[in-house]
Design a protein around this motif. Structure first.
Motif, mmCIF file in Angstrom:
data_model
loop_
_atom_site.group_PDB
_atom_site.id
_atom_site.type_symbol
_atom_site.label_atom_id
_atom_site.label_comp_id
_atom_site.label_asym_id
_atom_site.label_seq_id
_atom_site.Cartn_x
_atom_site.Cartn_y
_atom_site.Cartn_z
ATOM 1 N N THR A 1 0.852 -1.191 0.000
ATOM 2 C CA THR A 1 0.000 0.000 0.000
ATOM 3 C C THR A 1 0.886 1.239 0.000
ATOM 4 O O THR A 1 1.817 1.335 0.811
ATOM 5 C CB THR A 1 -0.910 0.019 1.239
ATOM 6 O OG1 THR A 1 -1.754 -1.135 1.238
ATOM 7 C CG2 THR A 1 -1.775 1.275 1.253
ATOM 8 N N LEU A 2 0.617 2.179 -0.895
ATOM 9 C CA LEU A 2 1.381 3.415 -0.922
ATOM 10 C C LEU A 2 0.880 4.330 0.201
ATOM 11 O O LEU A 2 -0.308 4.657 0.262
ATOM 12 C CB LEU A 2 1.247 4.114 -2.274
ATOM 13 C CG LEU A 2 1.833 3.359 -3.473
ATOM 14 C CD1 LEU A 2 1.755 4.213 -4.734
ATOM 15 C CD2 LEU A 2 3.280 2.964 -3.204
ATOM 16 N N THR B 1 10.471 3.840 -1.871
ATOM 17 C CA THR B 1 10.149 5.265 -1.807
ATOM 18 C C THR B 1 9.672 5.746 -3.172
ATOM 19 O O THR B 1 10.166 5.304 -4.215
ATOM 20 C CB THR B 1 11.363 6.095 -1.366
ATOM 21 O OG1 THR B 1 12.469 5.857 -2.267
ATOM 22 C CG2 THR B 1 11.785 5.722 0.051
ATOM 23 N N TYR B 2 8.705 6.658 -3.136
ATOM 24 C CA TYR B 2 8.090 7.191 -4.356
ATOM 25 C C TYR B 2 7.958 8.708 -4.251
ATOM 26 O O TYR B 2 7.947 9.271 -3.152
ATOM 27 C CB TYR B 2 6.682 6.602 -4.553
ATOM 28 C CG TYR B 2 6.623 5.121 -4.724
ATOM 29 C CD1 TYR B 2 6.529 4.547 -5.991
ATOM 30 C CD2 TYR B 2 6.647 4.265 -3.618
ATOM 31 C CE1 TYR B 2 6.453 3.163 -6.144
ATOM 32 C CE2 TYR B 2 6.576 2.889 -3.774
ATOM 33 C CZ TYR B 2 6.480 2.340 -5.036
ATOM 34 O OH TYR B 2 6.411 0.977 -5.179
ATOM 35 N N GLU C 1 3.823 9.233 -7.376
ATOM 36 C CA GLU C 1 3.928 7.772 -7.354
ATOM 37 C C GLU C 1 4.928 7.217 -8.360
ATOM 38 O O GLU C 1 4.823 6.060 -8.788
ATOM 39 C CB GLU C 1 2.547 7.126 -7.548
ATOM 40 C CG GLU C 1 1.554 7.542 -6.459
ATOM 41 C CD GLU C 1 0.215 6.835 -6.558
ATOM 42 O OE1 GLU C 1 0.055 5.993 -7.462
ATOM 43 O OE2 GLU C 1 -0.681 7.134 -5.733
ATOM 44 N N SER C 2 5.940 8.018 -8.713
ATOM 45 C CA SER C 2 7.054 7.499 -9.505
ATOM 46 C C SER C 2 8.083 6.906 -8.553
ATOM 47 O O SER C 2 8.421 7.521 -7.533
ATOM 48 C CB SER C 2 7.692 8.614 -10.341
ATOM 49 O OG SER C 2 6.779 9.104 -11.292
ATOM 50 N N LEU C 3 8.594 5.719 -8.885
ATOM 51 C CA LEU C 3 9.543 5.050 -8.007
ATOM 52 C C LEU C 3 10.847 5.838 -7.911
ATOM 53 O O LEU C 3 11.426 6.232 -8.919
ATOM 54 C CB LEU C 3 9.835 3.638 -8.520
ATOM 55 C CG LEU C 3 10.847 2.820 -7.703
ATOM 56 C CD1 LEU C 3 10.291 2.500 -6.317
ATOM 57 C CD2 LEU C 3 11.222 1.535 -8.444
ATOM 58 N N LYS D 1 5.799 9.315 -0.840
ATOM 59 C CA LYS D 1 5.072 8.115 -0.407
ATOM 60 C C LYS D 1 6.060 6.983 -0.163
ATOM 61 O O LYS D 1 7.159 6.961 -0.733
ATOM 62 C CB LYS D 1 4.035 7.690 -1.461
ATOM 63 C CG LYS D 1 2.936 8.722 -1.666
ATOM 64 C CD LYS D 1 1.881 8.252 -2.643
ATOM 65 C CE LYS D 1 0.788 9.304 -2.796
ATOM 66 N NZ LYS D 1 -0.296 8.883 -3.710
ATOM 67 N N ILE D 2 5.666 6.040 0.691
ATOM 68 C CA ILE D 2 6.481 4.862 0.981
ATOM 69 C C ILE D 2 5.620 3.617 0.853
ATOM 70 O O ILE D 2 4.387 3.699 0.852
ATOM 71 C CB ILE D 2 7.114 4.924 2.388
ATOM 72 C CG1 ILE D 2 6.020 4.975 3.469
ATOM 73 C CG2 ILE D 2 8.066 6.105 2.505
ATOM 74 C CD1 ILE D 2 6.545 4.826 4.886
#
Length: 222
Positions: A27-28, A56-57, A61-63, A143-144
């Motif tokens: 889950t982000l 990590t993003y 939401e890009s890696l 985001k993680i």
């Protein structure tokens, strides 16, 4: 009943920094790693081969990459994608106890890891031979994620309690009082007319975030 509802409402408004949340997999999770350190709680033993793995993003939401810890034996190891090519022993080995709290801090140039309050790694991105390391980790984390395919050790997480230097008051000064101050910040004290300063005109919050570098000055009336 009304008092009970008020109590429940206050719990709901409690800062997230005080609450451990389950490390939900795949889950982000919104998390600003630049402004708030991440803490992870584990109870894995060295030699169990369990992993902590945090992806990590960006906020879009890009890696960006990932940070991994392996509970290996005799030495615990880390891996930072895409910066390190191999699993590497921590320069300072984590404590032997089973219950651990890991604190992960990041800025644009480095990633720092603490275990039970002791720094075990201060990785500089420009030390990597992979040019993607600086370009990707130098950006902001929004985001993680704890991926179920790899992360077997993370039990719970939270935003670390932010350390600040306490606010203070100087009677007879122009500003009067100062709020809590972030580590690394400097404030200037100027006295009102017909007052002279006894002490330093500047105070800096030490980077450990728990104390000022000088005593509170005094503005003496003349």
């Amino acid at each position: 009943m009304r008092c009970f509802l008020i109590f429940i409402s206050l719990l709901a408004l409690s800062p997230a920094t005080e609450v451990w949340s389950p490390a939900v997999r795949d889950t982000l999770i919104p998390f600003d790693l630049e402004s708030t350190p991440l803490q992870i709680k584990t109870n894995s033993s060295a030699g169990s081969e369990d992993w902590i793995l945090v992806r990590t993003y960006t906020a879009n939401e890009s890696l960006i990459g990932s940070m991994s810890v392996k509970f290996a034996s005799p030495n615990m190891t880390y891996y930072i994608y895409p910066c390190t090519g191999l699993w590497t022993s921590f320069p300072v080995q984590p404590s032997q106890g089973v219950d651990k709290v890991w604190t992960i801090r990041k800025n644009t140039t480095s990633l720092r890891i603490e275990c039970n309050g002791v720094e075990v790694l201060n990785y500089q991105f420009n030390d990597s031979s992979d040019t993607w390391c600086v370009s990707r980790w130098g950006g902001d984390v929004g985001k993680i994620e704890f991926p179920s395919s790899w992360d077997t050790a993370s039990d719970s997480y939270r935003a670390a309690v932010k350390s600040v230097c306490p606010g203070f008051t100087v009677d007879g000064s122009v500003q009067g009082s100062w709020n809590d101050t972030d580590p690394g910040q400097t404030v200037t004290i100027n006295c009102q007319k017909k007052h002279v300063l006894d002490g330093s005109s500047e105070r800096t919050c030490n980077t450990d975030g728990v104390q000022w570098d000088s005593e509170v000055p005094i503005c003496r009336k003349v």
